[in-house]
Scaffold this active site. Structure first.
Site, PDB file in Angstrom:
ATOM      1  N   GLU A 189       0.849  -1.201   0.000  1.00  0.00           N
ATOM      2  CA  GLU A 189       0.000   0.000   0.000  1.00  0.00           C
ATOM      3  C   GLU A 189       0.875   1.238   0.000  1.00  0.00           C
ATOM      4  OE1 GLU A 189      -3.702  -0.239   2.520  1.00  0.00           O
ATOM      5  OE2 GLU A 189      -2.357  -1.526   3.645  1.00  0.00           O
TER       6      GLU A 189
ATOM      7  N   HIS B 195      -5.897 -11.357   5.390  1.00  0.00           N
ATOM      8  CA  HIS B 195      -5.956 -11.225   3.930  1.00  0.00           C
ATOM      9  C   HIS B 195      -4.902 -12.081   3.203  1.00  0.00           C
ATOM     10  CE1 HIS B 195      -8.633  -8.156   5.086  1.00  0.00           C
ATOM     11  NE2 HIS B 195      -7.784  -7.158   5.190  1.00  0.00           N
TER      12      HIS B 195
HETATM   13  C1  BG6 Z   1      -7.864  -3.626   5.920  1.00  0.00           C
HETATM   14  C2  BG6 Z   1      -6.748  -3.141   6.786  1.00  0.00           C
HETATM   15  O1  BG6 Z   1      -8.370  -4.840   6.389  1.00  0.00           O
HETATM   16  O2  BG6 Z   1      -7.372  -3.800   4.586  1.00  0.00           O
HETATM   17  C3  BG6 Z   1      -6.169  -1.840   6.261  1.00  0.00           C
HETATM   18  O3  BG6 Z   1      -7.233  -2.940   8.108  1.00  0.00           O
HETATM   19  C4  BG6 Z   1      -5.758  -2.002   4.814  1.00  0.00           C
HETATM   20  O4  BG6 Z   1      -5.076  -1.407   7.046  1.00  0.00           O
HETATM   21  C5  BG6 Z   1      -6.878  -2.613   3.991  1.00  0.00           C
HETATM   22  O5  BG6 Z   1      -5.445  -0.712   4.317  1.00  0.00           O
HETATM   23  C6  BG6 Z   1      -6.377  -2.974   2.610  1.00  0.00           C
HETATM   24  O6  BG6 Z   1      -7.459  -3.374   1.828  1.00  0.00           O
HETATM   25  P1  BG6 Z   1      -7.361  -3.291   0.238  1.00  0.00           P
HETATM   26  O7  BG6 Z   1      -8.678  -3.831  -0.227  1.00  0.00           O
HETATM   27  O8  BG6 Z   1      -7.131  -1.858  -0.123  1.00  0.00           O
HETATM   28  O9  BG6 Z   1      -6.196  -4.147  -0.156  1.00  0.00           O
END
Ligand code: BG6
Length: 564
Positions: free
Chosen positions: A252, A276
């Site tokens: 990110e 995730h």
């Molecule tokens: C969330 C986290 O579950 O997922 C965040 O708490 C993170 O910190 C986010 O930014 C990332 O999600 P995505 O869909 O943008 O990859």
């Protein structure tokens, strides 16, 4: 319950044979539903839940007699809640364009109860409001509770729901159901996750519990299943015989934003890896399920987590790296370091970056390393799985000592620029045998010409329909906590090997993470920063890498006779 079969639209529906509108094949729940949001004045409700429900309203996908009951301590009434939610939808990047007519119809369904989660009043009010509505309409009292509060309230709310008699078994008397959606983080470590599961199971049966991980609602994550199991060419090569290693990256560019206080107690390992990244690992590694439904799919995914080789606390330095960002630049703009973010301890040792090397010890994957990494304030926003295949066993092209033929790469881009790319070697046109890596790209948006439904739309709809396929089961959550438990213990008890901050914002993370993979003679697949946000063409072949020439001496030159 089974996932409903997708209805593939026909050309009469206005779609050409290969252009499918994601929402056109979503199924509208048939049963009435009261949707109760605990923590309705919070961030998640504003950013995700209400925009997703509004999108479903725009597409006429909400169930009949759908009502929303917001429940939170912040004083509001129905009117001010509706105003607040209208603003949330208008400001949301994920919401469909604002349509006043749809909004008016949707806003009438929103109600609010100002209440403390501890005191009985709120639960009584909730019961009265819902029962009077369902009686008046003569409909079954189906309820979907949503825990969108701070996790510290989860056990309290669940026990209060039980205590006040607000939970009926699923399809009690064959007519009505009660379900609960639990947001992440689900627990803080293995012990707390087990305790939370036990508290929930005192009130709800497992089949009533929907533990959410928004990665599972992403089209591209579901597409991994389609890619692996709907294409016969994939399965024969999807194993240790052909695959050298796998990289799973969730990078990110964002920092912790306004979530410093939460992040301080979580860190990247809990925030991204335990949930995730392990979901991605599971769908990449799982065996084919018998059917596309909750039990089969979740059994196969749990098998993967069970097969992960336990982390040995003695050799952490070889398999795990933690990092924290310092000040740097994102898109040319200066940004502060993690320790300077609001709500963060200026001496914090919370990790904002994790790299891990894991093995999945089973017949398919034995000895194949899986490199996982995630971090905030990295050089590009990029969530992807890279499968690197083994090199060819024998090269009859004779290359110079410096030249190496690149291995084939399969890149599954989860976000942004969702799609799949395959890198292979090709002959450069011309009289000589010169090789160069080329890349074939499939872009989701270009091919399907549709903006996919957001993960929350998919998941909320599934919970209303009663489809658990894309939700976490109790055992999966506990298994994934168990994997990282040794790391959590050691990292919380020791200072980082290299003092934090150990990477500058806007870079690819700590040097130690590069060293972790380099020790195995490999390198991270980093997307080129300048091209990361660009859209790839629908199906194209791009030139990548440098040309690799076969030594000229081996090629017959023009006019030269071939040796017989
Ligand atoms: C969330 C986290 O579950 O997922 C965040 O708490 C993170 O910190 C986010 O930014 C990332 O999600 P995505 O869909 O943008 O990859």
């Amino acid at each position: 319950m089974d996932r409903p079969a997708a209805q593939v639209p026909s050309p009469q529906d206005g779609f050409s044979s290969n252009v499918v509108n994601a929402r056109s094949i979503m199924k509208r729940p048939e049963e009435p539903c009261s949707f109760i949001i605990f923590g309705a004045s919070g961030d998640l409700t504003h950013r995700k839940l209400i925009p997703a429900l509004y999108n479903l309203a725009c597409d006429n996908l909400l169930p009949p007699e759908f009502q929303v009951y917001g429940f939170a301590i912040t004083p509001m009434n129905d009117e001010s809640f509706r105003k607040d939610m209208e603003e949330a939808v208008r400001n949301s990047k994920e919401a469909s364009p604002f349509d006043l007519r749809v909004w008016h119809g949707f806003a009438k369904r929103l109600h609010y109860i100002t209440a403390d989660f501890e005191a009985p009043d709120g639960y009584k009010q909730l019961q009265e409001k819902i029962t009077s509505y369902v009686k008046e309409k003569n409909i079954p009292d189906n309820r979907l509770y949503y825990l969108a509060t701070s996790p510290t309230f989860y056990e309290l709310i669940v026990s209060k729901l039980g205590e006040h008699g607000l939970v009926t078994p699923d399809y009690a008397c064959g007519t009505q159901w009660t379900r609960i959606v639990v947001e992440k983080p689900f627990g803080h470590d293995l012990h707390s996750a087990q305790a939370l599961n036990a508290s929930i199971h005192k009130v709800f049966k497992e089949e009533q519990v929907y533990r959410i991980d928004h990665y599972l609602g992403k089209e591209t994550v579901q597409n991994i299943l389609a890619f692996r199991f709907a294409n016969s060419i994939i399965e024969p090569i999807w194993n240790r015989r052909y695959i050298d290693h796998v990289q799973i990256t969730a990078a990110e560019t964002l920092g912790v934003e306004h979530r410093g206080a939460y992040y301080e107690s979580a860190g990247c390992l809990r925030d991204m890896v335990q949930n995730h990244l392990f979901q991605l690992l599971s769908v990449i590694c799982m065996e084919p399920p018998v059917r596309y439904e909750g039990t089969s799919l979740r059994d196969r995914k749990a098998d993967v987590l069970r097969a992960v080789v336990p982390i040995n606390p003695e050799n952490l330095a070889d398999i795990a790296v933690r990092g924290q960002y310092g000040p740097g630049f994102i898109a040319g703009q200066p940004v502060v370091g993690y320790r300077q973010e609001p709500g963060v301890n200026p001496q914090s040792n919370t990790e904002t970056y994790v790299a891990l090397k894991l093995f999945v010890d089973n017949w398919r994957w034995a000895d194949v390393p899986f490199y996982l990494r995630s971090g905030k304030r990295l050089a590009a926003k990029c969530t992807e799985v890279v499968i690197q295949f083994k090199r060819v066993p024998h090269l009859f092209f004779q290359l110079s000592a410096e030249d190496q033929i690149e291995p084939n790469l399969l890149i599954i881009r989860i976000a942004p620029d969702e799609g799949i790319a395959l890198r292979f070697e090709a002959k450069v046109p011309g009289p000589e045998m010169v090789l160069r890596s080329v890349q074939m790209n499939f872009s989701y948006s270009e091919t399907f010409k549709v903006s996919p439904a957001t993960a929350y739309e998919t998941l909320l709809l599934d919970a209303m329909i009663g489809d658990t396929t894309l939700f976490n089961r109790a055992d999966q959550v506990e298994l994934s906590w168990a994997i990282i438990e040794p790391l959590l213990e050691v990292w919380s008890a020791t200072r980082p090997f290299q003092p934090f901050p150990n990477y500058a914002a806007g870079t690819w993370g700590p040097a130690a993470a590069d060293a972790l993979i380099a020790r195995d003679g490999r390198a991270w697949h980093n997307v080129p920063v300048s091209t990361a946000p660009q859209k790839a063409p629908q199906v194209s072949v791009e030139l990548t890498g440098e040309p690799i020439g076969v030594r000229r001496a081996q090629m017959p030159q023009k006019g030269q006779k071939e040796e017989s």
